[in-house]
Scaffold this motif. Structure first.
Motif, PDB file in Angstrom:
ATOM      1  N   ARG A  20       1.011   7.355  -5.712  1.00 48.03           N
ATOM      2  CA  ARG A  20       0.390   8.087  -4.606  1.00 48.03           C
ATOM      3  C   ARG A  20      -0.068   7.167  -3.466  1.00 48.03           C
ATOM      4  O   ARG A  20      -0.613   7.640  -2.469  1.00 48.03           O
ATOM      5  CB  ARG A  20      -0.811   8.884  -5.128  1.00 48.03           C
ATOM      6  N   THR A  21       0.128   5.869  -3.589  1.00 47.50           N
ATOM      7  CA  THR A  21      -0.299   4.923  -2.553  1.00 47.50           C
ATOM      8  C   THR A  21       0.345   5.282  -1.212  1.00 47.50           C
ATOM      9  O   THR A  21       1.575   5.300  -1.098  1.00 47.50           O
ATOM     10  CB  THR A  21       0.097   3.486  -2.943  1.00 47.50           C
ATOM     11  N   PRO A  22      -0.434   5.594  -0.167  1.00 51.49           N
ATOM     12  CA  PRO A  22       0.153   6.018   1.117  1.00 51.49           C
ATOM     13  C   PRO A  22       0.971   4.920   1.799  1.00 51.49           C
ATOM     14  O   PRO A  22       1.996   5.210   2.411  1.00 51.49           O
ATOM     15  CB  PRO A  22      -1.070   6.395   1.961  1.00 51.49           C
ATOM     16  N   ASP A  23       0.509   3.664   1.712  1.00 52.92           N
ATOM     17  CA  ASP A  23       1.204   2.559   2.374  1.00 52.92           C
ATOM     18  C   ASP A  23       2.483   2.245   1.589  1.00 52.92           C
ATOM     19  O   ASP A  23       2.437   1.786   0.450  1.00 52.92           O
ATOM     20  CB  ASP A  23       0.280   1.336   2.442  1.00 52.92           C
ATOM     21  N   GLU A  24       3.626   2.466   2.214  1.00 51.18           N
ATOM     22  CA  GLU A  24       4.904   2.318   1.511  1.00 51.18           C
ATOM     23  C   GLU A  24       5.131   0.887   1.020  1.00 51.18           C
ATOM     24  O   GLU A  24       5.591   0.669  -0.101  1.00 51.18           O
ATOM     25  CB  GLU A  24       6.060   2.749   2.416  1.00 51.18           C
ATOM     26  N   VAL A  29       5.427  -3.172  -3.316  1.00 53.21           N
ATOM     27  CA  VAL A  29       5.050  -4.494  -3.826  1.00 53.21           C
ATOM     28  C   VAL A  29       4.283  -4.378  -5.140  1.00 53.21           C
ATOM     29  O   VAL A  29       4.568  -5.090  -6.116  1.00 53.21           O
ATOM     30  CB  VAL A  29       4.224  -5.262  -2.775  1.00 53.21           C
ATOM     31  N   MET A  30       3.323  -3.487  -5.189  1.00 50.05           N
ATOM     32  CA  MET A  30       2.505  -3.370  -6.399  1.00 50.05           C
ATOM     33  C   MET A  30       3.299  -2.810  -7.578  1.00 50.05           C
ATOM     34  O   MET A  30       3.090  -3.204  -8.733  1.00 50.05           O
ATOM     35  CB  MET A  30       1.278  -2.507  -6.127  1.00 50.05           C
TER      36      MET A  30
END
Length: 289
Positions: A20-24, A29-30
């Motif tokens: 759900r991380t907004p930053d693509e 990376v994570m």
């Protein structure tokens, strides 16, 4: 129920939680980092004691970082990560100068010096005078006037000024502006090779791996001009015995300079040119104040 059932199931749940991380870019990376970390733990069958030691190492490099030394940068250097990042992001497709790792000792705002000025401001026992000259050009071969050539180095005893109370503040550091023909010139003393700091966790790691800590003698350079990508590089002495065993893997063939002996070995010269590529003039964060 979506709960952990096996060691392998942890990865699936971790990736789902991060999805759900907004930053693509952060999401990409994570997710990759998490996959590789889980694969590593599975491959080596990491024990609980080893996991504790790893956490202690990470905490230790944080505690060992301060105004005089950046142990976090040093750890990345010793694992080859700093050089890998520099090479991946600077492939010199247009013939620009090769980049190198920044290292843990760059300081921003070194003195702005006049052409030909000497950056050896403290007593330097055993130092052989060294004259450094060169030209800064663009990828079309045109000289770049008004470029700033920032240089820093270790002393003839292998210490940067922030490591050595005998040296003045900002000793062996300086910034020079290129003339209308893109030329720069300064004098200094020939640097010595030196050991990377071994008084912290990184030193413990080197000893455990039976690796020597000695970097080959070199000068650091950071060359900049608006409209061009900042070049971070190093120039190594061609006669140093540690060129093939640099503990931070920083030596590439094009980074080896030619240190010419003069006056029966009582002085030396280094002529080295730099080529900048077009891009944004963006400076790195200083590892130390």
């Amino acid at each position: 129920m979506k709960i952990v059932t096996t060691p392998e199931s942890v990865l699936e749940m971790a990736l789902a939680a991060m999805a759900r991380t907004p930053d693509e870019r952060l999401r990409t990376v994570m997710a990759a980092l998490t996959r590789h970390l889980h694969a590593f733990v599975q491959e080596v069958r990491l024990t609980e004691e080893e996991f504790e030691s790893a956490l202690d190492f990470i905490v230790g490099i944080g505690h060992a970082t301060g105004d005089k030394k950046n142990e976090v940068v040093l750890a990345a250097d010793l694992l080859g990560v700093s050089t890998l990042v520099a090479l991946l992001n600077n492939q010199d497709p247009q013939g620009e100068s090769p980049a190198a790792l920044l290292g843990p000792f760059w300081r921003a705002n070194a003195p702005l010096c006049a052409t030909g000025e000497c950056i050896a401001r403290s007593d330097t026992p055993g130092g052989i005078p060294l004259e450094v000259t060169g030209t800064v050009r663009d990828t079309e071969g045109r000289p770049i006037a008004g470029a700033i050539v920032d240089t820093w180095q270790a002393s003839p005893v292998g210490l940067y000024e922030n490591q050595d109370p005998q040296q003045q503040d900002m000793n062996l550091r300086g910034r020079f502006e290129t003339d209308a023909e893109g030329r720069f010139r300064f004098t200094t003393v020939r640097p010595a090779g030196y050991p990377v700091p071994t008084d912290g966790p990184c030193g413990v790691l080197l000893r455990a791996q039976q690796r020597h800590p000695n970097r080959p003698a070199h000068l650091h350079f950071m060359v900049s001009k608006p409209g061009h990508k900042v070049l971070i590089t190093q120039v190594f002495a061609d006669d140093d015995e540690n060129l093939e065993s640099d503990p931070v893997f920083g030596v590439t063939r094009r980074l080896i300079g030619r240190f010419e002996a003069q006056q029966d070995g009582q002085a030396a010269t280094l002529a080295h040119d730099f080529v900048l590529e077009p891009g944004e003039m963006k400076f790195p964060r200083p590892p130390i104040p």
